[in-house]
Design a protein around this motif. Structure first.
Motif, PDB file in Angstrom:
ATOM      1  N   GLN A 148       0.821  -1.207   0.000  1.00 29.05           N
ATOM      2  CA  GLN A 148       0.000   0.000   0.000  1.00 29.05           C
ATOM      3  C   GLN A 148       0.859   1.261   0.000  1.00 29.05           C
ATOM      4  O   GLN A 148       0.598   2.196  -0.761  1.00 29.05           O
ATOM      5  CB  GLN A 148      -0.939   0.008   1.204  1.00 29.05           C
ATOM      6  N   SER A 149       1.895   1.279   0.812  1.00 33.30           N
ATOM      7  CA  SER A 149       2.724   2.482   0.902  1.00 33.30           C
ATOM      8  C   SER A 149       3.501   2.734  -0.394  1.00 33.30           C
ATOM      9  O   SER A 149       3.859   3.871  -0.684  1.00 33.30           O
ATOM     10  CB  SER A 149       3.683   2.396   2.093  1.00 33.30           C
ATOM     11  N   LEU A 150       3.735   1.684  -1.175  1.00 37.03           N
ATOM     12  CA  LEU A 150       4.423   1.831  -2.457  1.00 37.03           C
ATOM     13  C   LEU A 150       3.458   2.089  -3.606  1.00 37.03           C
ATOM     14  O   LEU A 150       3.872   2.205  -4.761  1.00 37.03           O
ATOM     15  CB  LEU A 150       5.261   0.583  -2.743  1.00 37.03           C
ATOM     16  N   GLY A 151       2.164   2.150  -3.305  1.00 39.98           N
ATOM     17  CA  GLY A 151       1.158   2.430  -4.327  1.00 39.98           C
ATOM     18  C   GLY A 151       0.857   1.243  -5.224  1.00 39.98           C
ATOM     19  O   GLY A 151       0.380   1.418  -6.344  1.00 39.98           O
ATOM     20  N   LEU A 152       1.123   0.033  -4.736  1.00 34.82           N
ATOM     21  CA  LEU A 152       0.864  -1.166  -5.520  1.00 34.82           C
ATOM     22  C   LEU A 152      -0.576  -1.629  -5.315  1.00 34.82           C
ATOM     23  O   LEU A 152      -1.101  -1.552  -4.213  1.00 34.82           O
ATOM     24  CB  LEU A 152       1.819  -2.287  -5.100  1.00 34.82           C
ATOM     25  N   ARG A 153      -1.193  -2.104  -6.381  1.00 34.33           N
ATOM     26  CA  ARG A 153      -2.567  -2.604  -6.302  1.00 34.33           C
ATOM     27  C   ARG A 153      -2.536  -4.122  -6.199  1.00 34.33           C
ATOM     28  O   ARG A 153      -2.189  -4.811  -7.165  1.00 34.33           O
ATOM     29  CB  ARG A 153      -3.352  -2.179  -7.533  1.00 34.33           C
ATOM     30  N   VAL A 154      -2.872  -4.643  -5.025  1.00 38.01           N
ATOM     31  CA  VAL A 154      -2.919  -6.086  -4.810  1.00 38.01           C
ATOM     32  C   VAL A 154      -4.221  -6.609  -5.409  1.00 38.01           C
ATOM     33  O   VAL A 154      -5.302  -6.155  -5.058  1.00 38.01           O
ATOM     34  CB  VAL A 154      -2.831  -6.430  -3.304  1.00 38.01           C
ATOM     35  N   VAL A 155      -4.091  -7.571  -6.329  1.00 40.61           N
ATOM     36  CA  VAL A 155      -5.281  -8.120  -6.975  1.00 40.61           C
ATOM     37  C   VAL A 155      -5.655  -9.492  -6.412  1.00 40.61           C
ATOM     38  O   VAL A 155      -6.794  -9.926  -6.565  1.00 40.61           O
ATOM     39  CB  VAL A 155      -5.131  -8.194  -8.517  1.00 40.61           C
ATOM     40  N   GLU A 156      -4.671 -10.156  -5.764  1.00 43.21           N
ATOM     41  CA  GLU A 156      -4.981 -11.456  -5.168  1.00 43.21           C
ATOM     42  C   GLU A 156      -3.952 -11.773  -4.094  1.00 43.21           C
ATOM     43  O   GLU A 156      -2.766 -11.462  -4.235  1.00 43.21           O
ATOM     44  CB  GLU A 156      -4.960 -12.555  -6.236  1.00 43.21           C
ATOM     45  N   LEU A 157      -4.425 -12.394  -3.032  1.00 45.16           N
ATOM     46  CA  LEU A 157      -3.570 -12.869  -1.957  1.00 45.16           C
ATOM     47  C   LEU A 157      -4.055 -14.265  -1.604  1.00 45.16           C
ATOM     48  O   LEU A 157      -5.255 -14.481  -1.433  1.00 45.16           O
ATOM     49  CB  LEU A 157      -3.705 -11.953  -0.732  1.00 45.16           C
ATOM     50  N   ARG A 158      -3.114 -15.215  -1.557  1.00 45.67           N
ATOM     51  CA  ARG A 158      -3.545 -16.561  -1.174  1.00 45.67           C
ATOM     52  C   ARG A 158      -2.421 -17.316  -0.478  1.00 45.67           C
ATOM     53  O   ARG A 158      -1.246 -17.088  -0.746  1.00 45.67           O
ATOM     54  CB  ARG A 158      -4.062 -17.346  -2.358  1.00 45.67           C
ATOM     55  N   GLN A 159      -2.831 -18.198   0.403  1.00 44.83           N
ATOM     56  CA  GLN A 159      -1.886 -19.060   1.094  1.00 44.83           C
ATOM     57  C   GLN A 159      -1.590 -20.247   0.183  1.00 44.83           C
ATOM     58  O   GLN A 159      -2.491 -20.846  -0.400  1.00 44.83           O
ATOM     59  CB  GLN A 159      -2.459 -19.536   2.420  1.00 44.83           C
ATOM     60  N   LEU A 160      -0.331 -20.579   0.056  1.00 47.65           N
ATOM     61  CA  LEU A 160       0.086 -21.684  -0.778  1.00 47.65           C
ATOM     62  C   LEU A 160       0.220 -22.957   0.048  1.00 47.65           C
ATOM     63  O   LEU A 160       0.535 -22.893   1.245  1.00 47.65           O
ATOM     64  CB  LEU A 160       1.436 -21.366  -1.439  1.00 47.65           C
ATOM     65  N   PRO A 161       0.016 -24.098  -0.575  1.00 44.62           N
ATOM     66  CA  PRO A 161       0.218 -25.346   0.160  1.00 44.62           C
ATOM     67  C   PRO A 161       1.688 -25.511   0.514  1.00 44.62           C
ATOM     68  O   PRO A 161       2.562 -25.060  -0.220  1.00 44.62           O
ATOM     69  CB  PRO A 161      -0.244 -26.424  -0.821  1.00 44.62           C
ATOM     70  N   GLU A 162       1.936 -26.174   1.610  1.00 41.34           N
ATOM     71  CA  GLU A 162       3.321 -26.402   2.057  1.00 41.34           C
ATOM     72  C   GLU A 162       4.013 -27.403   1.181  1.00 41.34           C
ATOM     73  O   GLU A 162       3.502 -28.282   0.622  1.00 41.34           O
ATOM     74  CB  GLU A 162       3.343 -26.862   3.516  1.00 41.34           C
TER      75      GLU A 162
END
Length: 65
Positions: free
Chosen positions: A51-65
């Motif tokens: 957010q502070s760098l002005g980036l637009r996050v379009v997806e966040l997900r946890q990956l399998p181990e």
């Protein structure tokens, strides 16, 4: 835990250096940051950094181990 953060657009090398703990790859008009996240505080710190760098996050997900 491992996470993937997809950001809109191609991040410059300078911007990706703001995330030294994560690897990155550019694909389909997005930059994908991925790697280990220690805990919830670390995850929120990464999102705040985006957010502070002005980036637009379009997806966040946890990956399998």
């Amino acid at each position: 835990m491992r996470y993937e953060i997809r950001v809109d657009g191609h991040m410059s090398e300078t911007l990706t250096e703001a995330f030294p703990e994560l690897e990155h790859v550019i694909m389909s008009g997005q930059t994908v940051l991925f790697g280990p996240v220690i805990d919830e505080a670390h995850l929120y710190g990464l999102l705040n950094r985006c957010q502070s760098l002005g980036l637009r996050v379009v997806e966040l997900r946890q990956l399998p181990e």
